[in-house]
Design an enzyme around this catalytic site. Structure first.
Site, mmCIF file in Angstrom:
data_model
loop_
_atom_site.group_PDB
_atom_site.id
_atom_site.type_symbol
_atom_site.label_atom_id
_atom_site.label_comp_id
_atom_site.label_asym_id
_atom_site.label_seq_id
_atom_site.Cartn_x
_atom_site.Cartn_y
_atom_site.Cartn_z
ATOM 1 C CG HIS A 61 -2.024 1.068 1.064
ATOM 2 N ND1 HIS A 61 -1.784 2.372 1.459
ATOM 3 C CD2 HIS A 61 -3.389 0.746 0.750
ATOM 4 C CE1 HIS A 61 -3.180 2.760 1.133
ATOM 5 N NE2 HIS A 61 -3.960 1.938 0.753
ATOM 6 C CG ASP A 75 -8.460 -4.152 -2.827
ATOM 7 O OD1 ASP A 75 -7.595 -3.407 -3.102
ATOM 8 O OD2 ASP A 75 -9.396 -4.099 -2.874
HETATM 9 C C1 SDX Z 1 -6.171 0.175 -2.934
HETATM 10 O O1 SDX Z 1 -4.411 4.827 -2.113
HETATM 11 C C2 SDX Z 1 -5.122 3.992 -1.531
HETATM 12 O O2 SDX Z 1 -5.602 4.560 -0.390
HETATM 13 C C3 SDX Z 1 -5.939 2.735 -2.110
HETATM 14 C C4 SDX Z 1 -6.798 2.024 -1.403
HETATM 15 C C5 SDX Z 1 -8.185 2.817 -1.036
HETATM 16 O O3 SDX Z 1 -8.931 2.430 -0.192
HETATM 17 O O4 SDX Z 1 -8.335 3.579 -2.023
HETATM 18 O O5 SDX Z 1 -6.517 1.505 -0.154
HETATM 19 C C6 SDX Z 1 -7.325 0.851 -2.050
HETATM 20 O O6 SDX Z 1 -5.797 0.613 -4.085
HETATM 21 C C7 SDX Z 1 -5.336 -0.923 -2.122
HETATM 22 C C8 SDX Z 1 -3.931 -1.337 -3.089
HETATM 23 C C9 SDX Z 1 -4.622 -2.456 -4.056
HETATM 24 N N1 SDX Z 1 -3.525 -2.722 -5.092
HETATM 25 C C10 SDX Z 1 -3.219 -3.935 -4.882
HETATM 26 O O7 SDX Z 1 -3.143 -4.760 -3.907
HETATM 27 C C11 SDX Z 1 -2.024 -4.377 -5.918
HETATM 28 C C12 SDX Z 1 -0.727 -4.807 -5.475
HETATM 29 N N2 SDX Z 1 0.116 -3.789 -4.705
HETATM 30 C C13 SDX Z 1 0.993 -2.991 -5.416
HETATM 31 O O8 SDX Z 1 1.071 -3.145 -6.872
HETATM 32 C C14 SDX Z 1 1.483 -1.784 -4.396
HETATM 33 O O9 SDX Z 1 1.803 -2.270 -3.317
HETATM 34 C C15 SDX Z 1 0.757 -0.356 -4.680
HETATM 35 C C16 SDX Z 1 0.337 -0.119 -5.771
HETATM 36 C C17 SDX Z 1 -0.439 -0.520 -3.807
HETATM 37 C C18 SDX Z 1 1.537 0.460 -4.074
HETATM 38 O O10 SDX Z 1 2.685 0.917 -4.768
HETATM 39 P P1 SDX Z 1 3.583 1.966 -4.595
HETATM 40 O O11 SDX Z 1 3.403 2.731 -3.356
HETATM 41 O O12 SDX Z 1 3.915 2.463 -5.571
HETATM 42 O O13 SDX Z 1 4.829 1.098 -4.410
HETATM 43 P P2 SDX Z 1 5.999 0.294 -5.410
HETATM 44 O O14 SDX Z 1 5.374 -0.136 -6.515
HETATM 45 O O15 SDX Z 1 6.893 1.544 -5.471
HETATM 46 O O16 SDX Z 1 6.371 -0.585 -4.315
HETATM 47 C C19 SDX Z 1 7.504 -0.616 -3.643
HETATM 48 C C20 SDX Z 1 8.422 -1.913 -3.722
HETATM 49 C C21 SDX Z 1 8.830 -2.370 -5.072
HETATM 50 O O17 SDX Z 1 10.102 -2.793 -5.123
HETATM 51 P P3 SDX Z 1 11.540 -2.469 -5.169
HETATM 52 O O18 SDX Z 1 11.498 -1.718 -6.559
HETATM 53 O O19 SDX Z 1 11.727 -1.385 -3.874
HETATM 54 O O20 SDX Z 1 12.328 -3.628 -5.240
HETATM 55 O O21 SDX Z 1 7.585 -2.899 -3.387
HETATM 56 C C22 SDX Z 1 7.523 -3.716 -4.242
HETATM 57 C C23 SDX Z 1 7.871 -3.228 -5.510
HETATM 58 O O22 SDX Z 1 8.253 -4.019 -6.541
HETATM 59 N N3 SDX Z 1 6.002 -4.289 -4.228
HETATM 60 C C24 SDX Z 1 5.625 -5.654 -4.479
HETATM 61 C C25 SDX Z 1 4.302 -5.283 -4.277
HETATM 62 N N4 SDX Z 1 3.743 -4.182 -3.996
HETATM 63 C C26 SDX Z 1 5.050 -3.550 -3.920
HETATM 64 N N5 SDX Z 1 6.200 -6.583 -4.833
HETATM 65 C C27 SDX Z 1 5.574 -7.578 -5.028
HETATM 66 N N6 SDX Z 1 4.076 -7.673 -4.837
HETATM 67 C C28 SDX Z 1 3.506 -6.561 -4.466
HETATM 68 N N7 SDX Z 1 2.143 -6.556 -4.231
#
Ligand code: SDX
Length: 428
Positions: free
Chosen positions: A307, A364
């Site tokens: 998140h 989710d």
């Molecule tokens: C919602 O913002 C809100 O409030 C949203 C929400 C709401 O109520 O409105 O809470 C609802 O959208 C919840 C999120 C639902 N999405 C997912 O579950 C999709 C999977 N999660 C990710 O794609 C990710 O965690 C996000 C999109 C939720 C957040 O992304 P960020 O903050 O841009 O973080 P990032 O993508 O830069 O990740 C940081 C690191 C990365 O690794 P490095 O480059 O540092 O090595 O964490 C890793 C990412 O690769 N990472 C994951 C991951 N999420 C982040 N690796 C594997 N699996 C994951 N799910």
């Protein structure tokens, strides 16, 4: 804490005001920075940028705290109804009995959708994604209620537009579900409360009202409350951005529905179930899939994990996880993907990759398991997220308009070609 921040650029130092919120959040106000220094700031994805001041919802990502208008999500999920929370988010206070009865009565008078809207429904292929239908149908309400286009309506007219949208969204959502089944639509029963009416239109038959299980009603209320608002997330920021151009409420909310659809945002609840089923069909080897999620060369992500704000447990995920076992056992359902979800969570939370990145289950991760137990198909899950988020989107849009916030228009740093003389096509 000083009330100004000093920014040194070359020989000059600029003093910028510091803003402290009621929950001790801190910001540097850069609204005059470009005029004073010629500099703008860059922050891809707005990870460090506040877009507004708001009195609606507070999150503390480090402590896993979520409050609507100062009330904790845990108390609201346990003790309130969704219609009460809707009133709270939009008008700022929990309603008295009289206010709640009047609010429910006003909504009950507008639950019908114009019969001509069926022409839109009929135009969609029966298996088209429900989010595409919802986005189109909500925007089309502006065609049926042209008074909603007034950019400066009276308070009463704006409130009527809000009431109409709250009233018609459950009807539209239930009709989308019925269409996907090829079943006849069920009309609203205004003697029923907001959530029971939605469930009756969704699972009832035209000929008879169904006996709605109180377990299902309670679970639906709780899930809708947990999704009702979440400050400046992607879809809410979209609603504010579109609304800041003085665009009408229906089109602004329709834009929010589009933003929510993405699998990185609200579309994640559908993606989680699809992921869990893929893992189950692949033999349930959670270690294999955790390794794929960690592999930078593999596009697979652990959906429902991570998140932007929560760097601790998402409090909503904790509440939903607790409710999962309770609801499934009350409904006598044994869903094999629940066990896979629990195994995935256990493995991930002990893995350094997830620990270092503070990746925890989000709202989710478990919600789809309950939606499925309640009888919803997977591609309806994000539509249910939108139904829950509707009062939050409306409250944020209303606050932005009441505060007369300026049209949103971020700046950029240009990095393209500079001066190039035109060359006739014959010479290219
Ligand atoms: C919602 O913002 C809100 O409030 C949203 C929400 C709401 O109520 O409105 O809470 C609802 O959208 C919840 C999120 C639902 N999405 C997912 O579950 C999709 C999977 N999660 C990710 O794609 C990710 O965690 C996000 C999109 C939720 C957040 O992304 P960020 O903050 O841009 O973080 P990032 O993508 O830069 O990740 C940081 C690191 C990365 O690794 P490095 O480059 O540092 O090595 O964490 C890793 C990412 O690769 N990472 C994951 C991951 N999420 C982040 N690796 C594997 N699996 C994951 N799910």
């Amino acid at each position: 804490m000083s009330d100004t921040a000093s920014l040194k650029l070359g020989e000059k130092t600029y003093d910028l005001p510091v803003v402290i919120g009621t929950e001790e959040e801190k910001a540097i106000d850069i609204s005059k920075l470009r005029d004073q220094s010629g500099f703008v700031t860059l922050d891809s994805g707005y990870k460090n940028t506040g877009a507004t001041k708001s009195k609606i919802t507070f999150l503390d990502g480090e402590k896993g705290v979520l409050k609507y208008r100062g009330y904790s999500i845990e108390e609201l999920a346990e003790k309130a109804s969704f219609i009460e929370v809707t009133y709270l988010l939009i008008y700022g206070n929990l309603p008295t009995r009289e206010q709640l009865d009047d609010f429910q009565f006003q909504i009950s008078r507008h639950t019908l959708v114009h019969e001509d809207m069926k022409k839109f429904f009929d135009g969609f292929p029966s298996k088209s994604h429900p989010m595409g239908q919802l986005c189109s149908l909500v925007c089309s309400l502006s065609a049926f209620y042209p008074e909603s286009l007034d950019p400066h309506p009276s308070k009463e007219d704006q409130n009527l537009t809000i009431i109409k949208l709250l009233a018609k969204m459950p009807t539209i959502v239930s009709w989308i579900h019925k269409k996907s089944l090829g079943h006849p639509i069920v009309y609203p029963q205004n003697k029923l409360d907001y959530v029971s009416n939605f469930l009756n239109m969704t699972f009832g038959q035209r000929t008879e009202d169904i006996e709605i299980d109180s377990v299902v009603v309670d679970a639906m209320n709780k899930l809708l409350i947990l999704h009702a608002d979440h400050e400046q997330n992607c879809s809410t920021s979209t609603v504010r951005m579109v609304g800041s151009s003085e665009c009408n409420l229906y089109a602004s909310i329709s834009a929010g529905i589009s933003a929510l659809w993405g699998p990185l945002h609200g579309g994640a609840n559908q993606a989680v179930i699809e992921m869990l089923e893929k893992i189950r069909n692949d033999g349930g080897d959670t270690q294999k899939w955790i390794a794929k999620a960690k592999d930078k060369n593999d596009p697979f992500r652990l959906m429902g994990f991570g998140h932007r704000v929560y760097k601790n447990f998402d409090p909503r995920a904790s509440i939903i996880k607790k409710s999962c076992d309770d609801i499934l056992s009350k409904l006598g359902i044994n869903d094999p993907v629940l066990e896979i979800a629990k195994q995935l969570e256990e493995v991930a939370l002990s893995d350094p990759y997830f620990i270092e990145r503070k990746l925890y289950p989000n709202v989710d991760f478990y919600s789809g398991i309950i939606y499925r137990a309640l009888g919803f198909p997977t591609d309806m899950f994000t539509v249910l997220f939108a139904l829950g988020r509707l009062p939050g989107w409306i409250a944020q849009w209303k606050e932005m308009r009441e505060n007369k916030e300026p049209i949103g228009r971020p700046r950029q740093i240009y990095t393209g070609e500079t001066n190039r003389p035109f060359v006739a096509i014959a010479n290219r």
